[in-house]
Design a protein around this motif. Structure first.
Motif, PDB file in Angstrom:
ATOM      1  N   LEU A  75      58.131  27.465  36.909  1.00  0.00           N
ATOM      2  CA  LEU A  75      57.013  28.017  37.681  1.00  0.00           C
ATOM      3  C   LEU A  75      56.038  26.928  38.096  1.00  0.00           C
ATOM      4  O   LEU A  75      55.559  26.910  39.233  1.00  0.00           O
ATOM      5  CB  LEU A  75      56.286  29.091  36.867  1.00  0.00           C
ATOM      6  N   SER A  76      55.755  26.012  37.195  1.00  0.00           N
ATOM      7  CA  SER A  76      54.849  24.921  37.512  1.00  0.00           C
ATOM      8  C   SER A  76      55.410  24.052  38.635  1.00  0.00           C
ATOM      9  O   SER A  76      54.684  23.694  39.571  1.00  0.00           O
ATOM     10  CB  SER A  76      54.609  24.073  36.259  1.00  0.00           C
ATOM     11  N   ASP A  77      56.701  23.740  38.552  1.00  0.00           N
ATOM     12  CA  ASP A  77      57.331  22.943  39.613  1.00  0.00           C
ATOM     13  C   ASP A  77      57.297  23.675  40.953  1.00  0.00           C
ATOM     14  O   ASP A  77      57.037  23.073  41.990  1.00  0.00           O
ATOM     15  CB  ASP A  77      58.782  22.600  39.248  1.00  0.00           C
ATOM     16  N   SER A  78      57.562  24.985  40.939  1.00  0.00           N
ATOM     17  CA  SER A  78      57.552  25.770  42.174  1.00  0.00           C
ATOM     18  C   SER A  78      56.160  25.809  42.806  1.00  0.00           C
ATOM     19  O   SER A  78      56.008  25.642  44.015  1.00  0.00           O
ATOM     20  CB  SER A  78      58.030  27.193  41.910  1.00  0.00           C
ATOM     21  N   VAL A  79      55.157  26.027  41.974  1.00  0.00           N
ATOM     22  CA  VAL A  79      53.785  26.089  42.484  1.00  0.00           C
ATOM     23  C   VAL A  79      53.369  24.729  43.028  1.00  0.00           C
ATOM     24  O   VAL A  79      52.776  24.630  44.104  1.00  0.00           O
ATOM     25  CB  VAL A  79      52.819  26.571  41.379  1.00  0.00           C
ATOM     26  N   ASN A  80      53.685  23.662  42.299  1.00  0.00           N
ATOM     27  CA  ASN A  80      53.333  22.318  42.766  1.00  0.00           C
ATOM     28  C   ASN A  80      54.032  21.991  44.078  1.00  0.00           C
ATOM     29  O   ASN A  80      53.430  21.416  44.981  1.00  0.00           O
ATOM     30  CB  ASN A  80      53.670  21.268  41.714  1.00  0.00           C
ATOM     31  N   LYS A  81      55.309  22.369  44.194  1.00  0.00           N
ATOM     32  CA  LYS A  81      56.053  22.099  45.421  1.00  0.00           C
ATOM     33  C   LYS A  81      55.435  22.851  46.598  1.00  0.00           C
ATOM     34  O   LYS A  81      55.236  22.297  47.677  1.00  0.00           O
ATOM     35  CB  LYS A  81      57.506  22.506  45.241  1.00  0.00           C
ATOM     36  N   LYS A  82      55.122  24.130  46.393  1.00  0.00           N
ATOM     37  CA  LYS A  82      54.518  24.936  47.458  1.00  0.00           C
ATOM     38  C   LYS A  82      53.151  24.375  47.840  1.00  0.00           C
ATOM     39  O   LYS A  82      52.819  24.288  49.029  1.00  0.00           O
ATOM     40  CB  LYS A  82      54.393  26.388  46.992  1.00  0.00           C
ATOM     41  N   PHE A  83      52.359  23.953  46.862  1.00  0.00           N
ATOM     42  CA  PHE A  83      51.047  23.385  47.136  1.00  0.00           C
ATOM     43  C   PHE A  83      51.179  22.114  47.965  1.00  0.00           C
ATOM     44  O   PHE A  83      50.433  21.898  48.923  1.00  0.00           O
ATOM     45  CB  PHE A  83      50.302  23.095  45.833  1.00  0.00           C
TER      46      PHE A  83
END
Length: 105
Positions: A75-83
């Motif tokens: 989840l952290s990787d997904s949020v960081n990528k989207k950001f």
């Protein structure tokens, strides 16, 4: 009385190690009673149940912690990528030109 997760975890580990110790204690005691050197099948059954109980408590908690860590990282990787994608879009986007004036007739 409300228990937090840390207290529940301590109690679960305590019970696992207690059952582990009792199982081994009974096995050692089985060697000391008559007939000496022979362990009755019921003592071995209790040892097996104690080991299965301790293994299930320790194994399940380790598995759940591992899965939560994996999910949190994903989840952290997904949020960081989207950001980062949103930030790059905002930086590379040309400023919007002003719309043509409207005639108020």
């Amino acid at each position: 009385m409300k228990w937090d997760n840390h207290t529940k975890e301590i109690i679960a580990y305590f019970m696992a190690f207690l059952s582990f110790g009792i199982g081994y204690g009974l096995t050692i005691a089985g060697f000391c009673v008559e007939p000496r050197g022979e362990v009755h099948g019921s003592v071995l059954a209790v040892l097996g149940e104690a080991l299965a109980f301790a293994g299930s408590i320790l194994g399940i908690s380790m598995y759940i912690k591992s899965e939560f860590r994996t999910m949190k990282k994903h989840l952290s990787d997904s949020v960081n990528k989207k950001f980062l994608e949103l930030t790059e879009d905002q930086l590379t986007r040309e400023p919007a030109s002003e719309p043509p004036p409207q005639n108020d007739n």
